[in-house]
Scaffold this motif. Structure first.
Motif, PDB file in Angstrom:
ATOM      1  N   ALA A  41      -6.125  12.784   8.552  1.00 13.23           N
ATOM      2  CA  ALA A  41      -6.754  12.842   7.229  1.00 13.23           C
ATOM      3  C   ALA A  41      -8.158  12.271   7.273  1.00 13.23           C
ATOM      4  O   ALA A  41      -9.087  12.805   6.639  1.00 13.23           O
ATOM      5  N   TYR A  42      -8.362  11.195   8.028  1.00 12.32           N
ATOM      6  CA  TYR A  42      -9.701  10.623   8.164  1.00 12.32           C
ATOM      7  C   TYR A  42     -10.641  11.606   8.839  1.00 12.32           C
ATOM      8  O   TYR A  42     -11.793  11.795   8.433  1.00 12.32           O
ATOM      9  N   VAL A  43     -10.142  12.245   9.916  1.00 13.63           N
ATOM     10  CA  VAL A  43     -10.985  13.216  10.620  1.00 13.63           C
ATOM     11  C   VAL A  43     -11.350  14.373   9.700  1.00 13.63           C
ATOM     12  O   VAL A  43     -12.497  14.839   9.655  1.00 13.63           O
ATOM     13  N   LEU A  44     -10.371  14.834   8.929  1.00 19.12           N
ATOM     14  CA  LEU A  44     -10.607  15.955   8.027  1.00 19.12           C
ATOM     15  C   LEU A  44     -11.658  15.618   6.977  1.00 19.12           C
ATOM     16  O   LEU A  44     -12.612  16.382   6.748  1.00 19.12           O
ATOM     17  N   THR A  45     -11.513  14.481   6.341  1.00 21.54           N
ATOM     18  CA  THR A  45     -12.466  14.100   5.289  1.00 21.54           C
ATOM     19  C   THR A  45     -13.827  13.760   5.857  1.00 21.54           C
ATOM     20  O   THR A  45     -14.863  13.989   5.217  1.00 21.54           O
ATOM     21  N   ALA A  46     -13.843  13.193   7.093  1.00 19.80           N
ATOM     22  CA  ALA A  46     -15.127  12.877   7.715  1.00 19.80           C
ATOM     23  C   ALA A  46     -15.918  14.139   8.027  1.00 19.80           C
ATOM     24  O   ALA A  46     -17.152  14.132   8.045  1.00 19.80           O
ATOM     25  N   LEU A  47     -15.198  15.255   8.271  1.00 16.74           N
ATOM     26  CA  LEU A  47     -15.862  16.523   8.566  1.00 16.74           C
ATOM     27  C   LEU A  47     -16.191  17.316   7.304  1.00 16.74           C
ATOM     28  O   LEU A  47     -16.633  18.457   7.380  1.00 16.74           O
ATOM     29  N   GLY A  48     -15.937  16.696   6.128  1.00 18.35           N
ATOM     30  CA  GLY A  48     -16.290  17.350   4.879  1.00 18.35           C
ATOM     31  C   GLY A  48     -15.173  18.124   4.240  1.00 18.35           C
ATOM     32  O   GLY A  48     -15.400  18.806   3.233  1.00 18.35           O
ATOM     33  N   GLY A  49     -13.974  18.063   4.772  1.00 16.64           N
ATOM     34  CA  GLY A  49     -12.863  18.788   4.199  1.00 16.64           C
ATOM     35  C   GLY A  49     -12.243  18.042   3.037  1.00 16.64           C
ATOM     36  O   GLY A  49     -12.605  16.907   2.719  1.00 16.64           O
ATOM     37  N   GLU A  50     -11.275  18.704   2.422  1.00 18.11           N
ATOM     38  CA  GLU A  50     -10.590  18.100   1.300  1.00 18.11           C
ATOM     39  C   GLU A  50      -9.371  17.313   1.805  1.00 18.11           C
ATOM     40  O   GLU A  50      -8.687  17.730   2.731  1.00 18.11           O
ATOM     41  N   SER A  51      -9.115  16.198   1.195  1.00 18.58           N
ATOM     42  CA  SER A  51      -7.937  15.400   1.550  1.00 18.58           C
ATOM     43  C   SER A  51      -6.685  16.091   1.039  1.00 18.58           C
ATOM     44  O   SER A  51      -6.721  16.832   0.071  1.00 18.58           O
ATOM     45  N   TRP A  52      -5.584  15.808   1.707  1.00 19.81           N
ATOM     46  CA  TRP A  52      -4.326  16.462   1.356  1.00 19.81           C
ATOM     47  C   TRP A  52      -3.728  15.816   0.117  1.00 19.81           C
ATOM     48  O   TRP A  52      -3.680  14.583   0.001  1.00 19.81           O
ATOM     49  N   PRO A  53      -3.203  16.603  -0.814  1.00 18.51           N
ATOM     50  CA  PRO A  53      -2.680  16.026  -2.061  1.00 18.51           C
ATOM     51  C   PRO A  53      -1.417  15.192  -1.865  1.00 18.51           C
ATOM     52  O   PRO A  53      -1.104  14.357  -2.701  1.00 18.51           O
ATOM     53  N   TRP A  54      -0.710  15.416  -0.782  1.00 18.20           N
ATOM     54  CA  TRP A  54       0.542  14.650  -0.593  1.00 18.20           C
ATOM     55  C   TRP A  54       0.336  13.281   0.051  1.00 18.20           C
ATOM     56  O   TRP A  54       1.284  12.563   0.300  1.00 18.20           O
ATOM     57  N   MET A  55      -0.914  12.942   0.331  1.00 21.20           N
ATOM     58  CA  MET A  55      -1.187  11.674   0.994  1.00 21.20           C
ATOM     59  C   MET A  55      -0.665  10.488   0.191  1.00 21.20           C
ATOM     60  O   MET A  55      -0.212   9.492   0.752  1.00 21.20           O
ATOM     61  N   ARG A  56      -0.729  10.601  -1.154  1.00 21.83           N
ATOM     62  CA  ARG A  56      -0.312   9.471  -1.983  1.00 21.83           C
ATOM     63  C   ARG A  56       1.183   9.180  -1.839  1.00 21.83           C
ATOM     64  O   ARG A  56       1.642   8.093  -2.147  1.00 21.83           O
ATOM     65  N   TYR A  57       1.950  10.195  -1.407  1.00 22.47           N
ATOM     66  CA  TYR A  57       3.405  10.021  -1.367  1.00 22.47           C
ATOM     67  C   TYR A  57       3.929   9.548  -0.002  1.00 22.47           C
ATOM     68  O   TYR A  57       5.127   9.320   0.147  1.00 22.47           O
ATOM     69  N   THR A  58       3.049   9.446   0.975  1.00 21.55           N
ATOM     70  CA  THR A  58       3.493   9.038   2.318  1.00 21.55           C
ATOM     71  C   THR A  58       3.454   7.527   2.522  1.00 21.55           C
ATOM     72  O   THR A  58       3.729   7.041   3.611  1.00 21.55           O
ATOM     73  N   THR A  59       3.074   6.798   1.494  1.00 22.14           N
ATOM     74  CA  THR A  59       3.064   5.336   1.618  1.00 22.14           C
ATOM     75  C   THR A  59       4.443   4.787   1.959  1.00 22.14           C
ATOM     76  O   THR A  59       4.584   3.800   2.687  1.00 22.14           O
ATOM     77  N   ILE A  60       5.470   5.451   1.454  1.00 21.98           N
ATOM     78  CA  ILE A  60       6.829   4.984   1.700  1.00 21.98           C
ATOM     79  C   ILE A  60       7.166   4.999   3.187  1.00 21.98           C
ATOM     80  O   ILE A  60       7.885   4.130   3.699  1.00 21.98           O
ATOM     81  N   ALA A  61       6.647   5.998   3.923  1.00 19.22           N
ATOM     82  CA  ALA A  61       6.883   6.063   5.374  1.00 19.22           C
ATOM     83  C   ALA A  61       6.220   4.892   6.081  1.00 19.22           C
ATOM     84  O   ALA A  61       6.790   4.290   7.003  1.00 19.22           O
ATOM     85  N   THR A  62       5.008   4.553   5.642  1.00 15.97           N
ATOM     86  CA  THR A  62       4.308   3.416   6.241  1.00 15.97           C
ATOM     87  C   THR A  62       5.056   2.116   6.018  1.00 15.97           C
ATOM     88  O   THR A  62       5.083   1.225   6.870  1.00 15.97           O
ATOM     89  N   LEU A  63       5.683   1.998   4.853  1.00 18.60           N
ATOM     90  CA  LEU A  63       6.397   0.764   4.535  1.00 18.60           C
ATOM     91  C   LEU A  63       7.756   0.687   5.226  1.00 18.60           C
ATOM     92  O   LEU A  63       8.163  -0.369   5.717  1.00 18.60           O
TER      93      LEU A  63
END
Length: 738
Positions: free
Chosen positions: A249-271
């Motif tokens: 996601a960082y690489v994508l946004t750094a290259l000017g792309g749009e961030s993925w809408p499901w990113m907000r829901y993956t916090t549970i996996a990190t936890l």
């Protein structure tokens, strides 16, 4: 570090949905622009009333609170996991537990400092020392967490033990890399993207690569029905994919792309991923300890049933198996083999030689057993057994015994020196010899003992008379112990006469056993049983004490010294302090040293000639005479006679008996007399029974004579009467009880 994440997305267009802001998730352009504007103003805290502060407040209300909850809750969970692993380390003392505890402690520090860094964003610029310090601690902890987790997992998975130096080196390198990642591009405002890659992207990439590779490797090799390893592999893989997902996601946004809408829901996996990694590791630990306990139980069970040196079944296992074999319609056979010379092997080659002799002998005997359809076992320290069912009679057992002795006769080498094995084999057959496995072993041992008494490398079958003899021997040993306790041994004395004038010049002390039922017994009836009972030295000490006490009553100032001769066993004479014992005895009894003669047989002197020479010399310095008994019956007498400082020798009775009828014996005795006199030694002839023998030895110049022709052995009172002394015999002293 959150300011760097904001700069990374300033080029994004504003969208209706906002990427997740927690756990290094990208933020929206609006919020990042507001935060960037806040830092660009560099205004004191609380002095702004512009829309920037409003934007920050709105940002904190929407996603930052969730980020902070994730950071600090995750830190608390990781700290708890670290404490759990530390507790297990104190219980089990396993290195990987300490590494896992350190890994989760580092994770707790990383999450806590990441949350603190988020809170510091509106208050300090990115290059501020406080921000740099917090970022350094955060990155150092992040890399230490990865290193410790990988090393701990490898330690338990690959059974690899890390050295302290390796662990310290790895942790230091991780710390240095974390500090360098923080300081690079930290002071150049134009290097936003580079700073982002070093602080954020590189950490996610390394963490993802480590977790994913470890998860896939464990999953590839995991054993079935091992929940701990499966859960750990799955959680590591999910954690690695999540970290790789964020990095993408960082690489994508750094290259000017749009961030993925499901990113907000993956916090549970990190936890949850680290939590399940911890659960998996705990289950893995418990399963590993269970396996260790089962292995230890199996090893203990094997030690209980099998011999550790040879790997053969022990006595309990043998008896259990033998009991089953004895149910065979054709019966069973037990051959009990004893290695008879392990003591000599230990003296010559040490315990390594003994172990080699035992293991090699066991291997050879086991080969013979297998070739004959039988089983080998080790029921005792120096015993190896062979047993089998359906052995077709005594001839088959005899053939096996001969094969065993032939196998043991083959050369065996230890450190370039050949070891000769001496063995004896006892054979017992079921059901004719015994009905139980224990009694069959007992019968085989009786037969083996008879084979050993017949000579080396022999075998013997059990016979009923052996049972009778064994029971009689056991009863005799019990009676001997009672004899010591009840003071049943007595001392008698046989006179020795001067060879020239036939006057009494001394006596030989002879022990007798006054048995309550069997009457007066000579030493031949019991002397061999003293050794297995450990009573040889006890009897020697009692005889010496009684002899010296009795001899004190024979001495008179107006006559020549009357000597007393005591035959001493090898056990007593070979003691290093034997001369000191004699010296103390003479002082205690008051007997003049010249009145005591110590007789030893030549085998004692020849076994350790150097030690014998020192002991004899010490005794002679005390004034005690030392005589060589049974001269002529050995093979080394002439070789060592000139080396050992004897005072005299006694010609064995076997030569005295035939001196008148066998010219060769007469020639040998004359040669003995000539040799002894040439060396200045006194000669005693024992066993004179006839007048003709007396005349022959007198004419040959023998110094002293002894035998039934003059006197039989007599008690102390009779000695006093013979010497014409009126003093009463001393009271009989109490025997020591062993």
């Amino acid at each position: 570090m959150m300011d760097d994440r904001c700069h990374a997305f300033q080029r994004q267009p504003t969208h209706g949905t906002r990427p997740h802001a927690g756990s290094a998730r990208p933020l929206s352009e609006g919020s990042c622009a507001s935060v960037t504007k806040f830092f660009d103003l560099r205004a004191p805290l609380g002095s702004h009333k512009d829309p920037g502060n409003v934007a920050w407040t709105r940002l904190m209300n929407e996603w930052a609170k969730l980020d902070l909850v994730v950071y600090f809750a995750g830190s608390l969970i990781a700290l708890t996991q670290s404490i759990v692993f530390l507790h297990y380390y104190r219980l089990f003392r396993r290195e990987h537990l300490l590494l896992w505890s350190g890994s989760f402690l580092a994770l707790a520090i990383y999450l806590a400092t990441a949350g603190a860094s988020w809170l510091l964003i509106p208050h300090f610029p990115a290059a501020h020392p406080l921000r740099l310090g917090v970022s350094s601690v955060s990155l150092v902890a992040a890399y230490i967490q990865v290193v410790a987790l990988v090393m701990g997992t490898l330690a338990i998975w690959r059974q690899r033990r890390w050295t302290r130096q390796q662990i310290v080196r790895a942790l230091v390198l991780a710390s240095v890399f974390g500090v360098i990642s923080t300081l690079l591009f930290a002071f150049d405002p134009s290097m936003v993207q580079e700073r982002l890659v070093m602080r954020i992207g590189l950490r996610y990439l390394i963490t993802a690569a480590a977790a994913l590779s470890m998860g896939l490797a464990i999953a590839w090799h995991w054993p079935r029905r091992r929940l701990g390893q499966q859960m750990t592999a799955l959680a590591l893989s999910i954690y690695g994919i999540d970290q790789l997902h964020v990095f993408s996601a960082y690489v994508l946004t750094a290259l000017g792309g749009e961030s993925w809408p499901w990113m907000r829901y993956t916090t549970i996996a990190t936890l949850l991923a680290p939590l399940f990694i911890s659960y998996g590791l705990v289950i893995w630990l418990l399963e590993d300890e269970r396996d260790r306990a089962e292995s230890a139980t199996d090893a203990a069970e094997r030690l209980r049933l099998f011999d550790q040196l040879t790997g053969l079944p022990n006595r309990s296992q043998m008896l259990s198996h033998l009991s089953q074999q004895m149910q065979h319609p054709q019966g069973a056979a037990l051959l009990l083999v004893r290695l008879d010379n392990l003591g000599n092997i230990a003296a010559a080659s040490g315990m390594d030689g003994v172990d080699l002799a035992l293991s090699s002998s066991a291997e050879r005997i086991e080969d013979v057993a297998r070739a004959n359809g039988m089983v080998a076992a080790r029921p005792g320290a120096d015993h190896i057994a062979v047993h089998g069912a359906g052995v077709a009679g005594a001839s088959a057992a005899q053939r096996v015994a001969e094969q065993i002795l032939a196998a043991l006769a083959l050369p065996l080498f230890c450190n370039g020196r050949e070891i000769a094995i001496e063995a004896s084999v006892g054979i017992a057959l079921a059901p004719q010899d015994a009905s139980t496995s224990e009694s069959l072993q007992s019968r085989a041992e009786m037969a083996r003992a008879r084979a050993q008494s017949d000579g080396a490398m022999r075998y013997c079958f059990y016979a009923p008379d052996l049972d009778v003899a064994a029971k009689a021997r056991l009863a005799l040993q019990s009676e001997i112990r009672s004899a010591f306790a009840n003071n049943e041994f007595v001392l008698e004395f046989q006179p020795m006469l001067d060879g020239w004038n036939l006057e009494v010049c001394g006596f030989e002390a002879l022990v007798r056993w006054q048995h309550p039922q069997r009457g007066r017994l000579l030493p031949e009836a019991f002397i061999n049983e003293l050794e297995p009972l450990g009573l040889v030295e006890t009897l020697d000490a009692w005889v010496l004490e009684q002899a010296c006490t009795s001899a004190c009553a024979w001495q008179r100032i107006d006559r020549e010294i009357i000597t007393v001769a005591v035959n001493v066993s090898a056990y007593s004479f070979q003691r290093r302090r034997f001369p000191e014992v004699i010296e103390a005895l003479l002082k205690r009894t008051g007997l003049p040293a010249a009145s005591l003669e110590i007789e030893i047989i030549e085998s004692i002197a020849m076994e350790h000639p150097e030690h014998a020479a020192l002991s004899i010399e010490h005794l002679r310095e005390l004034g005690v005479r030392v005589m060589l008994d049974d001269f002529g019956t050995g093979f080394s007498s002439l070789k060592h006679l000139r080396q050992l400082p004897f005072d005299g020798l006694k010609i064995d009775h076997s030569f005295v008996v035939d001196v008148l009828i066998d010219p060769r014996d007469a020639a040998i005795v004359r040669a003995m007399l000539a040799l002894a006199h040439s060396l200045g030694l006194e000669v005693v002839a024992e066993g004179i029974e006839t007048a003709a023998q007396l005349a022959w030895f007198q004419s040959a110049g023998c110094d002293r004579l002894q035998g039934f022709h003059f006197h039989r052995s007599m008690p102390q009172q009779a000695v006093l009467e013979l010497l014409g002394l009126a003093a009463a015999a001393p009271s009989k002293s109490q025997m020591p009880v062993s």
